[in-house]
Design a protein around this motif. Structure first.
Motif, mmCIF file in Angstrom:
data_model
loop_
_atom_site.group_PDB
_atom_site.id
_atom_site.type_symbol
_atom_site.label_atom_id
_atom_site.label_comp_id
_atom_site.label_asym_id
_atom_site.label_seq_id
_atom_site.Cartn_x
_atom_site.Cartn_y
_atom_site.Cartn_z
ATOM 1 N N GLY A 208 -6.909 71.804 -84.584
ATOM 2 C CA GLY A 208 -7.061 70.361 -84.657
ATOM 3 C C GLY A 208 -7.467 69.815 -83.301
ATOM 4 O O GLY A 208 -7.082 70.337 -82.271
ATOM 5 N N VAL A 209 -8.282 68.741 -83.333
ATOM 6 C CA VAL A 209 -8.749 68.161 -82.069
ATOM 7 C C VAL A 209 -7.565 67.623 -81.280
ATOM 8 O O VAL A 209 -6.757 66.867 -81.788
ATOM 9 N N GLY A 210 -7.463 67.998 -80.035
ATOM 10 C CA GLY A 210 -6.370 67.517 -79.201
ATOM 11 C C GLY A 210 -5.105 68.327 -79.360
ATOM 12 O O GLY A 210 -4.142 68.134 -78.624
ATOM 13 N N ALA A 211 -5.084 69.253 -80.318
ATOM 14 C CA ALA A 211 -3.900 70.104 -80.476
ATOM 15 C C ALA A 211 -3.904 71.178 -79.407
ATOM 16 O O ALA A 211 -4.918 71.426 -78.762
ATOM 17 N N ILE A 212 -2.771 71.821 -79.250
ATOM 18 C CA ILE A 212 -2.617 72.725 -78.112
ATOM 19 C C ILE A 212 -3.647 73.841 -78.099
ATOM 20 O O ILE A 212 -4.152 74.215 -77.029
ATOM 21 N N TRP A 213 -4.011 74.387 -79.241
ATOM 22 C CA TRP A 213 -4.959 75.507 -79.219
ATOM 23 C C TRP A 213 -6.364 75.044 -78.896
ATOM 24 O O TRP A 213 -7.180 75.812 -78.372
ATOM 25 N N HIS A 214 -6.678 73.791 -79.200
ATOM 26 C CA HIS A 214 -7.959 73.254 -78.768
ATOM 27 C C HIS A 214 -7.959 73.097 -77.261
ATOM 28 O O HIS A 214 -8.897 73.507 -76.565
ATOM 29 N N PRO B 191 -12.786 72.274 -85.472
ATOM 30 C CA PRO B 191 -11.394 71.950 -85.792
ATOM 31 C C PRO B 191 -11.012 72.325 -87.219
ATOM 32 O O PRO B 191 -11.817 72.201 -88.137
ATOM 33 N N TYR B 192 -9.797 72.786 -87.386
ATOM 34 C CA TYR B 192 -9.265 73.081 -88.709
ATOM 35 C C TYR B 192 -7.935 72.371 -88.872
ATOM 36 O O TYR B 192 -7.379 71.813 -87.931
#
Lengths: 163, 504, 321
Positions: free
Chosen positions: C162-168, C186-187
Motif C-alpha cells: 500500500g502507498v505510504g505503508a512500511i514496505w513501500h 501498490p496492493y
C-alpha cells in the motif's frame, strides 16, 4: 390530527415530483464533486492515474443521467404517490428520531441502560400496552443480546459511563 | 489420495470432531441470520476460541461457521428482506418476494438445498484439483481484476428490475461514495474532510445494514399500522420434485461460478452471488420473471455463495493466500496452530489436510440437515408480533454495525444509510446497485490504474490479455442487453399503437 | 390506582437496577491490576500484529493476576486503534500494541497522534524488509538485481502493501541506497503482493521474511537480501544489504505501550509481567516456528528508536511525494 390535515393539504408527494427533485439534487451533487475534484492533484504521467479521473467521469455521468431522469419524469404520466408523507409514514419518522435518541444515549450511558429504555419506548409506541410484559421482554431481550454478544462472543458493546 | 481420504474420513468420525463441526455450523447459521453480523465477523469473533483447541477441531469449527453463516444470511434475506451477510444480498431480491406470497418455507427449502449443492460441489473440486485451480487464480493480475470488477458492475442494469435508469444512477452514486477515502495509488485523501474514520472510505457493511435492514424495518412499520400480516404456509419442508428439477442445472452452474470466483484472491461471496444471479437470468427461459420470486433466482445466488466457500479455501491452503476476507482470518488461525499454509502443508501435514477436506464436506451436510430442521422454527420467527420484532432488529443492527470495528462512527453511517435507503425505496430506486458499486467500485478504479502503471500507460493491455478481454466483452454485452431489450420492447409497443390507430 | 402502582413499581425496579450497576462498576483503589487489562490491537484478527499480540498475551497469562482481553480496533492503517490507545486513561488498564506505523503515519498527516503520546513498555518483535524474487529469476544476488534495475530504470516492478505503508517506504529507502528507480505497484496488503509475485506479474516484493517464509521453503521464491543490521535467524544464508555495501536497515516492529502519563508503579508491573512472558518457552518456540523474530528493547531503547525513526521517516516521506 391537525398535522395529518396539513399533510393532506400538501397533496402528498407524487413520484414524478420526487424524481424531479432528486434529479436536481444529483445534478447539484455532481457539480459540487466537479468543483472539489479540480483541487485534486493530477499525477504526472497522464491524468488517467490521478485521483481526479474517476470521480470526474462519475460526476459527469451522474449529471448526464440525472438530466435524463428529469426529462423522463416531466414526460411521464405516472401519478402514483411515494408514500413519503402518508400518515402511515409518521411512525417511521418518529422511529427514526427514537433511534437517534437511542444512539446518543447509547454512546453516553452504555448499552445496558440505553437498550431497555429504547425497547420499552418503541414497543409501547407500537401499541403494546401491557406494562409488566413490556418491561419484562425489554429487559430480557437486552439481557440476551448482552450475554450473547459481550460474554459469549466477546464483542465490546458501547460502554459509556456505566457498563 | 484415496488412502488419505480414508484416513480423513476415519479421523472425522470422532464424536469430538463431529460435535465441533455441528457447533460451528449451528453457530454460523445463527450468526449469518442475524442482520448485522456477517460470516467474516463470526469467524473473527470465534477465532480466539480455537487457539486452545487442536488444529483439526479449531479449523473445522471455523469452516463450519463459514459455511453455516453464508447459508444463514439467506434466512433473514428471505424472511425480512434484510441480508444477514453481504453474500445474501442477491437472495433478498427474489427470496422476499416469495415470502410475501406466503411461501417462505418453499424459499428457505430451495435456499438450503442450493447452498448444500454449491458448497459440496466446491469442496469436491477443492479435494480433487486444488493445485491446478490455484494456478488459475494466480493468473489474475490487475487487468483481469479490473475486467472482473467491470463485469460485476455491468450486472447493475440487470438487478434493477424495471427501473434501469434509476438503477444506473444509484450505481453511479454508489461508485462516487466508494471514492471517499485515501486513494490507494497516490495516497491522496479524497472527500475525507479530515475525519480519521473516513480514511479507508465508508465501511461497506454498515451501509449495507442500513440500506437493507434498517430501511426495510422502517417500511414494515407501515404494514404494522395497516395491520397487514401474511400467513406463511410451511406445508412441507423439503422442496417439491418440480422445484428440485427446476433448480438443478442452475445450482450446478452457479456452484461452479461461485467456486471459481472464490479461487480468485480477493473476490468473495457477494460478487459470486450477483454474478450467478445474472448468469441464471441470462440462461433462463423466462428472464423477465426474475425479481418476482422464482426458484432459480434464489437457487443461483445461494449455490454460488456457498460455492465460494470451497473455492476460497483453495488458494488459502495451496498458496497461503486467502481467497476472501473470511479465509484471511482463517489464515491467522492456521498460523496460530503452527501450520504454514502453502505447498508444504500438503507434504508435511497431509492427513490433517484431508481431515479438513472431509470435515468440510460433513459441515455442508450438517448445514443441509440443520437448515431443514430449522425451517419450521425460522418461519415461526416472523410470526413474532412485529411490534416486538422490529425494535429488536433495530437494536441488532446497531450492535452489528458497532461490532465491526468497535467504532461508533459506523453506527452513524448505518443510521444515515437507513434513512437514505427508506427514501430510495419510496422513490423506487433499487438498492442493490449501491451494494455492487461499493464492493466493486474501489476494485475497478484501483486495478485500472495499476494496469496502466504496470503497462506504462498502455490501455490496450486490457484487451490484449485473453481473460480480461473476454470479461470486458461479456460485461459490455451484459450491461447493454437489458437496455436494448427495453428499447426494442418500447419500439414494438409504439409500432403496435401506430398500427392500432391506423386500423381504427 | 392499579396503574399507578405498576408505574411506581417499574420506576423502583429500574432505580434499583441502576444503583446496583453503579456500585458494581466502581473500580476500587486496590493494587494494580485489580480488573482485566484491555489490549488494543490496531489491526485485524489473524494478521501479523494480532498473532504476535495473542501469543504474548497467552504467554503472559500466568504472570498477571487478571485476564488480558484483546480487542481489535482496525482502521486507517492502524491509526484508529493506536489513536484510541494514546487517548485512553493512563491507568495501565489499556495497553496498546504499537507498530512502525506509529512513526510512519504522522509525517504523512494520517494520524492524530505521535510516538510522544505513548510511553513504551517494550518492543517485542521486529521484521526487516526482504528483497524477494521468484525462485527462477535470473538474479541470484542483490547486486545482480540492482544492476538489472539500473539498466532498466523505472521498469522493475516492486509490489508493496500500500502507498505510504512500511514496505513501500522500505522499497523507497532501498532505491535511495542503491541509486536505482523502481516502479512501485501498490496492493491491498502483503498477501496480494506476494500472490502477484508468484503469478509472475511483478519482479519483486519488499515485505518481511515471515510473509514469504512458506513460499521460500517450498522453493517458489527466494530472498536476495534483508534490510537489517544482522542476518535473519530464520534465514541465516541470506546476506544483509549492509554486507553488500548498501546502508539501509528498515522494517516493521511491534511492541507494547501505554498512554504517556501512566505512573511508574503501574508500568513497572506491566514491564515485569510481559518481560517474563517473552521469555516463556511457548512464546519463543511459537515465534521461531512462524519465522517471526524476537527483538526485545526496553523502554529507553524503544523510545530512542522511535525518536530516530520519527526523523528518518520525516525525510523519507518527503521523498515519496
Amino acid at each position: 390530527m391537525l398535522f395529518s390535515y396539513l399533510l393532506q393539504l400538501h397533496g402528498g408527494a407524487i413520484v414524478k415530483k420526487g424524481n424531479m427533485i432528486i434529479s436536481i439534487l444529483f445534478v447539484l451533487i455532481g457539480i459540487y464533486i466537479l468543483i472539489e475534484v479540480s483541487t485534486f492533484p493530477s499525477v504526472g504521467g497522464g491524468q488517467i492515474t490521478g485521483p481526479d479521473f474517476f470521480p470526474r467521469i462519475l460526476a459527469f455521468t451522474l449529471i448526464g443521467l440525472s438530466v435524463l431522469l428529469f426529462i423522463s419524469s416531466i414526460i411521464s404520466k405516472d401519478e402514483s404517490t411515494t408514500g413519503l408523507f402518508d400518515i402511515y409514514a409518521i411512525k417511521a419518522y418518529i422511529t427514526m428520531i427514537g433511534l437517534l435518541v437511542y444512539m446518543i444515549v447509547l454512546n453516553a450511558a452504555g448499552f445496558i441502560i440505553a437498550t431497555p429504555l429504547f425497547l420499552i419506548g418503541l414497543i409501547r409506541f407500537y401499541g403494546m400496552k401491557h406494562y409488566p410484559k413490556l418491561i419484562l421482554s425489554s429487559v430480557l431481550v437486552t439481557g440476551i443480546i448482552y450475554s450473547v454478544f459481550k460474554l459469549l462472543l466477546a464483542v465490546p458493546l458501547p460502554a459509556g459511563i456505566l457498563g | 489420495m484415496l488412502e488419505l481420504l480414508g484416513h480423513g474420513l476415519a479421523a472425522v468420525m470422532s464424536f469430538k470432531i463431529l460435535f465441533m463441526i455441528a457447533c460451528g455450523v449451528a453457530a454460523g447459521i445463527a450468526i449469518g441470520a442475524l442482520p448485522g453480523l456477517t460470516a467474516t465477523m463470526g469467524v473473527a469473533l470465534l477465532l480466539p476460541l480455537t487457539f486452545g483447541m487442536d488444529a483439526e477441531s479449531g479449523i473445522l469449527l471455523l469452516l463450519g461457521i463459514y459455511a453455516g453463516a453464508i447459508y444463514g444470511g439467506s434466512i433473514s434475506a428471505i424472511l425480512l428482506k434484510t441480508p444477514g451477510t453481504p453474500a445474501a444480498a442477491a437472495t433478498a431480491l427474489d427470496g422476499f418476494e416469495m415470502s410475501k406470497r406466503g411461501e417462505a418455507g418453499r424459499a428457505l427449502g430451495i435456499s438450503t438445498v442450493s447452498s448444500y449443492i454449491g458448497g459440496t460441489l466446491s469442496v469436491i473440486l477443492l479435494i480433487l484439483i486444488s493445485p491446478q485451480l490455484a494456478k488459475i487464480g494466480l493468473k489474475f493480475s490487475a487487468p483481469e481484476y479490473f475486467a472482473l470488477a467491470v463485469f460485476g458492475l455491468s450486472i447493475i442494469a440487470s438487478v434493477s428490475g424495471k427501473q434501469v435508469l434509476k438503477g444506473i444512477i444509484a450505481g453511479v452514486v454508489g461508485l462516487l461514495v466508494s471514492t471517499v477515502g485515501i486513494d490507494i495509488v497516490t495516497g491522496y485523501q479524497r472527500f475525507t474532510f479530515g475525519n480519521i474514520n473516513l480514511f479507508n472510505g465508508f465501511s461497506f457493511i454498515p451501509v449495507m445494514i442500513g440500506l437493507f435492514a434498517l430501511s426495510q424495518s422502517f417500511i414494515s412499520l407501515e404494514d404494522m399500522m395497516k395491520k397487514i400480516s401474511i400467513k406463511q404456509t410451511v406445508s412441507r419442508v423439503l422442496p417439491t420434485w418440480a422445484d428440485l428439477k427446476t433448480i438443478l442445472p442452475t445450482t450446478i452452474r452457479s456452484g461452479l461460478i461461485g467456486t471459481f470466483i472464490g479461487i480468485i484472491p480477493g473476490a468473495g461471496g457477494d460478487i459470486g452471488a450477483f454474478v450467478a444471479y445474472n448468469e441464471a437470468k441470462r440462461f433462463s427461459k423466462h428472464p423477465e420473471k426474475f425479481g418476482t420470486g422464482i426458484p432459480e433466482a434464489i437457487a443461483a445466488p445461494e449455490s454460488a455463495n456457498n460455492g465460494v466457500t470451497g473455492g476460497a479455501v483453495v488458494p488459502l491452503l495451496t498458496l497461503g493466500i486467502p481467497g476472501d476476507a473470511t479465509t484471511a482470518i482463517m489464515l491467522g488461525a492456521l498460523i496460530m496452530q503452527g501450520l504454514q499454509p502453502g505447498p508444504l502443508l500438503f507434504r508435511d501435514h497431509g492427513p490433517l489436510v484431508y481431515t479438513i477436506f472431509v470435515g468440510f464436506l460433513v459441515a455442508n451436510l450438517f448445514m443441509l440437515i440443520l437448515g431443514f430442521v430449522g425451517i419450521k422454527w425460522f418461519t415461526k420467527i416472523i410470526a413474532i408480533p412485529s411490534y416486538i420484532l422490529t425494535p429488536v432488529i433495530f437494536v441488532l443492527c446497531i450492535v452489528g454495525a458497532y461490532a465491526i470495528n468497535n467504532n461508533f462512527f459506523d453506527v452513524i453511517v448505518m443510521f444515515v444509510s437507513g434513512i437514505i435507503g427508506y427514501i430510495m425505496q419510496k422513490l423506487e430506486f433499487p438498492a442493490s446497485p449501491i451494494v455492487l458499486a461499493l464492493i466493486l467500485g474501489p476494485m475497478a478504479e484501483r486495478e485500472l490504474r495499476k494496469s496502466l502503471m504496470m503497462s506504462g500507460g498502455e490501455a490496450s493491455v486490457l484487451f490484449m490479455r485473453p481473460i480480461s478481454a473476454a470479461l470486458l466483452i461479456i460485461a459490455i454485452i451484459t450491461f447493454f442487453m437489458p437496455i436494448i431489450k427495453i428499447l426494442i420492447a418500447q419500439m414494438r409497443q409504439r409500432g403496435r399503437n401506430i398500427s392500432d390507430s391506423n386500423n381504427s | 390506582m392499579k396503574k399507578l402502582t405498576k408505574k411506581l413499581g417499574s420506576i423502583v425496579l429500574i432505580a434499583t437496577l441502576g444503583a446496583t450497576m453503579l456500585t458494581g462498576c466502581k473500580k476500587e483503589e486496590a493494587k494494580f491490576p485489580s480488573s482485566p487489562i484491555q489490549m488494543i490491537v490496531p489491526f485485524a484478527a489473524g494478521g501479523g500484529t494480532d498473532i504476535v499480540t495473542r501469543a504474548v498475551a497467552d504467554a503472559a497469562k500466568n504472570h498477571f493476576p487478571q485476564p488480558l482481553v484483546i480487542v481489535n480496533k482496525t482502521g486507517a492503517g492502524g491509526a484508529v486503534g493506536m489513536g484510541e490507545g494514546a487517548n485512553a486513561k493512563p491507568d495501565g488498564y489499556t495497553v496498546t500494541t504499537v507498530c512502525v506505523e506509529l512513526t510512519t503515519l504522522p509525517p504523512q498527516n494520517l494520524a492524530p497522534f505521535t510516538s510522544d503520546d505513548f510511553r513504551p513498555i517494550m518492543q517485542i518483535n521486529a521484521e526487516p524488509a526482504a528483497i524477494t524474487v521468484a525462485a527462477d529469476a535470473p538474479w541470484n544476488t542483490v547486486e545482480e538485481f540492482f544492476t538489472y534495475a539500473k539498466d532498466n530504470e523505472g521498469k522493475v516492478q516492486i509490489g508493496n502493501s500500500g502507498v505510504g505503508a512500511i514496505w513501500h517506504l522500505a522499497a523507497v529507502a532501498i532505491e535511495k541506497a542503491a541509486g536505482v528507480k523502481f516502479n512501485h505497484i501498490p496492493y491491498e496488503g502483503a498477501a496480494p503482493a506476494v500472490a502477484a509475485l508468484l503469478g509472475g506479474h511483478i519482479e519483486a516484493v519488499t515485505v518481511s521474511p515471515a510473509e514469504v517464509a512458506s513460499q521460500v521453503a517450498a522453493g517458489q521464491l527466494k530472498i536476495l537480501a534483508v534490510a537489517d543490521n544482522e542476518r535473519s535467524k530464520s534465514f541465516p544464508d541470506v546476506p544483509t544489504l549492509k554486507e553488500a555495501g548498501f546502508d539501509v536497515a528498515i522494517g516493521t516492529w511491534r511492541g507494547l505501550a501505554v498512554p504517556k502519563d501512566t505512573p511508574d508503579e503501574v508500568i513497572n508491573v506491566l514491564k515485569e509481567g510481559f518481560g517474563k512472558a517473552v521469555k516463556e518457552e511457548s512464546f519463543t518456540s511459537f515465534m521461531a516456528s512462524n519465522g517471526l523474530s524476537i527483538a526485545i528493547l526496553d523502554e529507553e531503547q524503544y523510545r530512542e528508536k522511535m525518536n530516530a525513526e520519527n526523523e528518518f521517516f520525516k525525510g523519507l516521506v518527503a521523498d515519496i511525494k
